[in-house]
Motif scaffolding. Structure first.
Motif, short mmCIF file in Angstrom:
data_model
loop_
_atom_site.label_atom_id
_atom_site.label_comp_id
_atom_site.label_asym_id
_atom_site.label_seq_id
_atom_site.Cartn_x
_atom_site.Cartn_y
_atom_site.Cartn_z
N VAL A 165 -25.44 -77.76 17.87
CA VAL A 165 -24.24 -77.92 18.70
C VAL A 165 -24.54 -78.82 19.89
CG1 VAL A 165 -22.59 -76.72 20.20
CG2 VAL A 165 -23.20 -75.74 17.98
N LEU A 166 -25.69 -78.59 20.53
CA LEU A 166 -26.05 -79.39 21.71
C LEU A 166 -26.31 -80.85 21.35
CD1 LEU A 166 -28.43 -77.02 23.73
CD2 LEU A 166 -26.03 -77.59 24.21
N SER A 167 -26.53 -81.14 20.08
CA SER A 167 -26.77 -82.52 19.67
C SER A 167 -25.49 -83.29 19.42
CB SER A 167 -27.62 -82.55 18.39
OG SER A 167 -26.85 -82.19 17.26
N THR A 168 -24.34 -82.61 19.38
CA THR A 168 -23.08 -83.29 19.09
C THR A 168 -22.59 -84.06 20.32
OG1 THR A 168 -21.64 -81.46 19.77
CG2 THR A 168 -22.45 -81.43 17.50
N PRO A 169 -21.92 -85.19 20.11
CA PRO A 169 -21.41 -85.97 21.24
C PRO A 169 -20.38 -85.23 22.10
CG PRO A 169 -21.60 -87.37 19.32
CD PRO A 169 -21.83 -85.96 18.85
N ALA A 170 -19.83 -84.11 21.60
CA ALA A 170 -18.94 -83.30 22.44
C ALA A 170 -19.71 -82.78 23.65
CB ALA A 170 -18.39 -82.13 21.65
N MET A 171 -21.03 -82.60 23.49
CA MET A 171 -21.86 -82.08 24.57
C MET A 171 -22.50 -83.20 25.38
SD MET A 171 -21.23 -78.98 23.96
CE MET A 171 -20.02 -78.69 22.66
N SER A 172 -21.87 -84.38 25.35
CA SER A 172 -22.36 -85.51 26.14
C SER A 172 -22.46 -85.14 27.61
CB SER A 172 -21.40 -86.70 25.99
OG SER A 172 -21.37 -87.17 24.66
N ILE A 173 -23.52 -85.59 28.24
CA ILE A 173 -23.72 -85.29 29.66
C ILE A 173 -22.95 -86.33 30.48
CG2 ILE A 173 -25.43 -84.95 31.48
CD1 ILE A 173 -27.51 -84.55 29.18
N VAL A 174 -22.04 -85.85 31.32
CA VAL A 174 -21.19 -86.76 32.10
C VAL A 174 -21.48 -86.61 33.59
CG1 VAL A 174 -19.39 -86.74 30.34
CG2 VAL A 174 -19.28 -85.07 32.21
N ASP A 175 -21.11 -87.62 34.34
CA ASP A 175 -21.37 -87.69 35.77
C ASP A 175 -20.38 -86.80 36.53
OD1 ASP A 175 -21.83 -88.38 38.40
OD2 ASP A 175 -21.76 -90.55 38.06
N PRO A 176 -20.86 -85.76 37.22
CA PRO A 176 -19.94 -84.88 37.97
C PRO A 176 -19.12 -85.61 39.02
CG PRO A 176 -22.12 -83.87 37.76
CD PRO A 176 -22.25 -85.29 37.29
N GLU A 177 -19.60 -86.76 39.49
CA GLU A 177 -18.86 -87.52 40.49
C GLU A 177 -17.69 -88.28 39.89
OE1 GLU A 177 -21.06 -89.75 43.42
OE2 GLU A 177 -22.93 -88.69 42.90
N GLU A 178 -17.68 -88.42 38.56
CA GLU A 178 -16.63 -89.21 37.90
C GLU A 178 -15.74 -88.37 36.98
OE1 GLU A 178 -16.19 -92.19 38.77
OE2 GLU A 178 -18.09 -92.79 39.68
N TYR A 179 -16.23 -87.23 36.54
CA TYR A 179 -15.48 -86.40 35.60
C TYR A 179 -15.12 -85.08 36.26
CZ TYR A 179 -16.91 -89.65 31.90
OH TYR A 179 -17.10 -90.77 31.13
N PRO A 180 -13.83 -84.83 36.56
CA PRO A 180 -13.42 -83.60 37.24
C PRO A 180 -13.80 -82.35 36.46
CG PRO A 180 -11.62 -85.20 37.16
CD PRO A 180 -12.70 -85.72 36.25
N ALA A 181 -14.02 -81.27 37.17
CA ALA A 181 -14.43 -80.01 36.55
C ALA A 181 -13.28 -79.33 35.81
CB ALA A 181 -14.99 -79.07 37.60
#
Length: 526
Positions: A165-181
């Motif tokens: 599951v962690l390898s899927t692109p759904a779990m892409s790591i995004v920048d907290p400064e650019e992607y709202p919570a």
């Protein structure tokens, strides 16, 4: 004669693969060639935010975002990517810990740390898009950022599939400064830490990818830039590669184009690569529809549908009939629909309907996407209409929409019966059952099956030996068969066409059938 010709074409494709793989000794790294490699596809993203995507948008994300784990070339199991190491740290397999690589940054220079990972996973569950990837995280209780480089996942049950599951692109790591919570990013941009940065994006037209100078991970990039061009029609894609307007085709080739390139590719300066995959196509029945909710109607359709005719007449045997949701090559595959229904029979279907008191023609509206799976989808649904109406038992109306609005429609439950394809999130039978069941699933159509969601799936996820879970998945498939709310049609192969000057295409497709663009390169002259 047709079958013999088909064999010869397949043998030619296999030989082509061997020749292409063998000519690597004559090729060099693409650093000498600055021209971007142009990849053509009919598979346009529906969103640029990973928190909203459980679909083909992943194909772009795989190349511009990074996940904790990923599949190195030729691997069948995920290995650390943004992570330096990952492992279960308790005896019950409910605590999974990852240590990040040192000095990670997003493409914009912002720091990537454990808090970034926590933010990325937490927002998926908080935003909770209908039909979105939150359904992949059913076993996740909470995420803990222990320090800058260590992130810990606390599960509510043992789950041997969690690393996948962690390898899927759904779990892409995004920048907290650019992607709202608590909401999706809406500015049409991407800030990732993957092998490439998204230089520009024109919806429905193209995405320009350039090498990300901040990247640290497993990808050994063999080119400096890739441009992905999106096409609405498969004929446009085929014409583009023959005219040398694109260098590679990934998704969208019609069966006739595949056969043509198999037969004439050498003269056209093209190569065709065939990758056996677990891609499937299937029909979904909406239980809110007055006709689709009737088991007798669903089973009568299952009794009438002629898969071999669909595979031969429309797909020219580039796909093969499928009789279970779990495809060949995975533990738990069965031929349940063939075992129960046998050969197509209008008489048996009529009896199924009569036993439920249905004597007149059943009105059905079948929906399909006009662009996502290539131009072959329309004639495929016309063939289904021909089969169903030819039985004398159904009156069929066909409707279609482009993928982006098509997704919105099925997520809102607008379609009585609709077609979907499934490219696996990861190569495990779990991924051909779990995404389609439960209150929240990839189809946006709730499917309450407590025996599967509460018993069989949890039991199978306790087993780290994924070859030892056949009984659980065979039982789950029997439940799906008895309900007939999902009707498997065919299992496909991934065909990639490429200019003869392109190398790396033979290893660019990962186990989830996504293209690792970084594997492509320009060959030197011969």
């Amino acid at each position: 004669m047709y079958k013999r010709d088909k064999y010869l074409r397949h043998l030619g494709a296999t030989t082509s693969i061997a020749l292409v793989a063998g000519c690597g000794v004559f090729s060099s790294d693409s650093s000498d060639e600055g021209r971007p490699i142009v990849v053509g596809t009919t598979s346009e993203p529906s969103t640029l935010d990973p928190a909203a995507s459980w679909d083909n948008s992943w194909e772009l994300f795989r190349n511009v975002h990074q996940t904790l784990l990923n599949f190195p070339t030729g691997a069948s199991a995920p290995e650390p990517d943004a992570a330096e190491s990952c492992a279960f740290t308790d005896s019950s397999s409910k605590v999974y810990s990852c240590k990040l690589r040192d000095g990670l940054k997003f493409s914009d220079g912002h720091k990537l740390d454990a808090q970034s990972v926590k933010h990325s996973i937490d927002r998926i569950k908080k935003i909770n898009v209908n039909g979105g990837p939150a359904g992949l995280l059913s076993s996740l209780s909470r995420v803990e950022a222990k320090n800058d480089r260590e992130v810990v996942f606390h599960l509510n049950q043992p789950d041997a599939t969690f690393p996948f599951v962690l390898s899927t692109p759904a779990m892409s790591i995004v920048d907290p400064e650019e992607y709202p919570a608590d909401e999706l990013r809406k500015d049409g941009k991407i800030s990732g830490s993957g092998p490439y940065s998204l230089e520009s994006y024109e919806e429905g037209k193209q995405a320009e990818l350039v090498r990300n100078g901040n990247y640290k991970g497993i990808a050994d990039r063999r080119n400096n830039a890739v441009t992905i061009r999106y096409f609405k029609e498969s004929s446009q894609v085929a014409d583009a590669i023959k005219a040398k307007d694109v260098d590679v085709i990934y998704r969208g080739l019609r069966a006739s184009d595949i056969v043509d390139i198999q037969d004439n590719g050498e003269e056209q300066g093209l190569q065709l690569l065939e990758n056996p995959t677990t891609e499937i196509s299937y029909l979904v029945f909406n239980p809110k529809d007055p006709w689709s909710k009737k088991p007798a109607v669903r089973k009568a359709i299952a009794q009438v549908v002629d898969r071999p005719a669909l595979a031969h007449n429309i797909y020219k045997d580039t796909v093969e009939p499928l009789y279970s949701m779990i495809p060949k090559g995975l533990v738990g595959h069965t031929t349940g629909f063939f075992n129960d229904f046998g050969e197509p029979s209008s008489a048996k279907a009529k009896q199924i309907l009569a036993e439920d008191g249905i004597t007149g023609r059943v009105p059905l509206t079948l929906w399909y996407t006009s662009d996502r799976y290539g131009s072959q989808t329309k004639p495929a649904f016309e063939e289904l209409k021909r089969q169903l109406e030819g039985s004398g038992l159904f009156t069929v109306t066909l409707k279609s929409r482009p993928w982006k609005t098509y997704v919105e429609g099925y997520q809102k439950g607008e379609y009585p019966v609709f077609g979907r394809g499934w490219f696996p999130d990861f190569p495990d039978a779990d991924n051909f059952i779990a995404p389609f069941v439960g209150e929240q699933n990839a189809l946006g159509t709730p499917y309450d099956t407590p025996e599967i969601t509460d018993e069989l799936l949890p039991a199978s996820r306790q087993e780290s030996d994924r070859g030892a879970v056949a009984a659980e998945f065979e039982a789950a498939q029997q439940i799906l068969l008895d309900d007939a709310r999902l009707l498997p049609l065919w299992q496909g192969k991934q065909h990639v066409a490429a200019n003869e000057e392109i190398g790396g295409a033979e290893v660019a497709i990962d186990p989830a059938t996504m293209m690792a663009m970084w594997e492509l390169y320009w060959k030197t002259s011969w």
